[in-house]
Motif scaffolding. Sequence first.
Motif, mmCIF file in Angstrom:
data_model
loop_
_atom_site.group_PDB
_atom_site.id
_atom_site.type_symbol
_atom_site.label_atom_id
_atom_site.label_comp_id
_atom_site.label_asym_id
_atom_site.label_seq_id
_atom_site.Cartn_x
_atom_site.Cartn_y
_atom_site.Cartn_z
ATOM 1 N N ARG A 65 1.114 -1.091 0.039
ATOM 2 C CA ARG A 65 -0.105 -0.260 0.242
ATOM 3 C C ARG A 65 1.008 1.515 -0.323
ATOM 4 O O ARG A 65 0.496 2.191 -0.770
ATOM 5 N N MET A 66 2.023 1.226 0.527
ATOM 6 C CA MET A 66 2.612 2.249 0.473
ATOM 7 C C MET A 66 3.695 2.732 -0.355
ATOM 8 O O MET A 66 3.875 3.480 -1.715
ATOM 9 N N ILE A 67 3.334 1.510 -1.227
ATOM 10 C CA ILE A 67 4.006 1.394 -2.713
ATOM 11 C C ILE A 67 3.342 2.285 -3.420
ATOM 12 O O ILE A 67 3.304 2.951 -3.941
ATOM 13 N N ASP A 68 2.050 1.746 -3.643
ATOM 14 C CA ASP A 68 1.202 1.734 -4.536
ATOM 15 C C ASP A 68 1.134 3.521 -4.514
ATOM 16 O O ASP A 68 0.684 4.574 -5.332
ATOM 17 N N SER A 69 0.929 4.304 -2.550
ATOM 18 C CA SER A 69 0.232 5.335 -2.597
ATOM 19 C C SER A 69 1.697 6.496 -3.228
ATOM 20 O O SER A 69 1.745 7.258 -3.371
ATOM 21 N N LEU A 70 3.249 5.646 -3.239
ATOM 22 C CA LEU A 70 3.820 6.776 -3.774
ATOM 23 C C LEU A 70 4.378 6.970 -4.530
ATOM 24 O O LEU A 70 4.574 7.756 -5.721
ATOM 25 N N LEU A 71 3.695 5.158 -6.099
ATOM 26 C CA LEU A 71 4.090 5.600 -7.078
ATOM 27 C C LEU A 71 3.320 6.752 -7.818
ATOM 28 O O LEU A 71 3.106 7.744 -8.417
ATOM 29 N N ARG A 72 1.719 6.569 -7.022
ATOM 30 C CA ARG A 72 0.589 7.937 -7.547
ATOM 31 C C ARG A 72 1.026 9.167 -7.281
ATOM 32 O O ARG A 72 0.732 10.138 -7.938
ATOM 33 N N LEU A 76 1.921 8.001 -11.431
ATOM 34 C CA LEU A 76 1.902 6.879 -12.327
ATOM 35 C C LEU A 76 0.431 6.085 -12.104
ATOM 36 O O LEU A 76 0.208 6.327 -10.628
ATOM 37 N N HIS A 77 -0.130 4.970 -12.718
ATOM 38 C CA HIS A 77 -1.961 5.151 -12.272
ATOM 39 C C HIS A 77 -1.376 3.362 -12.107
ATOM 40 O O HIS A 77 -0.386 3.018 -12.745
ATOM 41 N N THR A 78 -2.428 3.691 -11.591
ATOM 42 C CA THR A 78 -1.484 1.991 -10.293
ATOM 43 C C THR A 78 -2.429 0.582 -9.971
ATOM 44 O O THR A 78 -3.766 0.970 -10.468
#
Length: 450
Positions: A65-72, A76-78
């Motif tokens: 969830r942290m990786i997802d939030s950082l990428l967004r 980026l679309h995740t």
Amino acid sequence: MSDRTDRTDRSAFAEVEAALNARGFTRMHFELEKIETLLDLLGSPQRAYPSIHLTGTNGKTSTARMIDSLLRAFGLHTGRYTSPHLETVRERISLDGEAVSEERFVSTYREIAPLAELVDQRFAEPLTYFDMTTALAFATFADAPVDVAVVEVGLGGAEDATNVIQAGVAVITPIGLDHTEWLGDTIEDIALHKAGIIHPGATVIAAAQEEEAARPILERCAEVNATVAREGAEFGVLRRAVAVGGQVLTIQGLGGVYEEIFIPLHGAHQAQNAAVALAAVEAFLGAGARRQLDIEAVREGFAATSSPGRLERVRTAPTVLLDGAHNPHGMAATVAALQEEFAFSKLVGVLAVLGDKDAASLLELLEPVLDSIVVAENSSPRAMPVDELAALAREIFGPERVQVTREMPDAIEAAVAEAESDVPGELAGVGVLVTGSVVTVADARRLLKR
């Protein structure tokens, strides 16, 4: 959307959910050829985007969830695939941080179902529930489309259905003893399974590990010519301080030092997860010795992170916390966070576990921080019988500190009543901790968040 259309969508989703459940929610059968065959028939959707793949014993979902939030935060679309879910299977598959809609879930399932039937006919064992949700996730991400998928293994690594992605970035969170009936009864055996997600040329982000877990990981990296970055060597938490609603970190990343990072999560284990997540995103985005990520985007991404069911506060006065710790390694981290970050004058536990878990160790870890405990059964067919759990609890806590209730609603009610008893004045320092299993947390969450 009209009420009639909404009812139709819900009915269709319920039918799909029933079809998935009919495959056996907890049925385990590891055979990559089945999921590979299904994905081939779908046109290999998992090849339509790059992926970050996570394994480990504890911390996978929070780190994902942290990786997802950082990428967004970097635009980026995740797509994110995690398990298990708390309230609905749709939580397992998210697009840009949100669970997929019932409409999209049903539509994608209907595309896959006829092909899944063909695959079922070719093999002795049909596709599992997890095989199907994995295929649904990969197809959903390709259709969206996403720029990157963040994918958590279901169990183990090498033979897990998610391992068809052969990700360029592989993340390994701390490894401990769990699922020993499937992965082996030593940490080395378990690490061997989990190291199977490391493919040729990958970049591996490894949390600090015990030596017997680190050895198989490093050997696998050498075998397939993967690059490894290790917590404590190439990255890690430099400083952390408790803050209102979470903690503030200084993290040594692959590309430099990142200061004043607030995460709205509790415990040293979540700080460790944050360091791992940051290194994974740096590796994916190409940061390193010569380039650091934009600090404001990093701060934004971490501040927006959430992790339901991980020391999640769902009520106040008394405070009710939900935590899905279900093995000794995870419970030790939870207990440490409680001792460091919460100042309860009285804390009552509610514990319900699955039958294959080390309940005695969980109780021993909880005993010093709980004034008393209520034991119960959760809704899983694999739940440990309450009488068996109660016998263990009485040995460790003493009979006078243990209450027994079979049903979760009664357990929570009893715990709240016990927490509020003999407490003069306000209830600000009084709390209830519901823990022992993700299923336990899901049961409690449904009751408490209505």
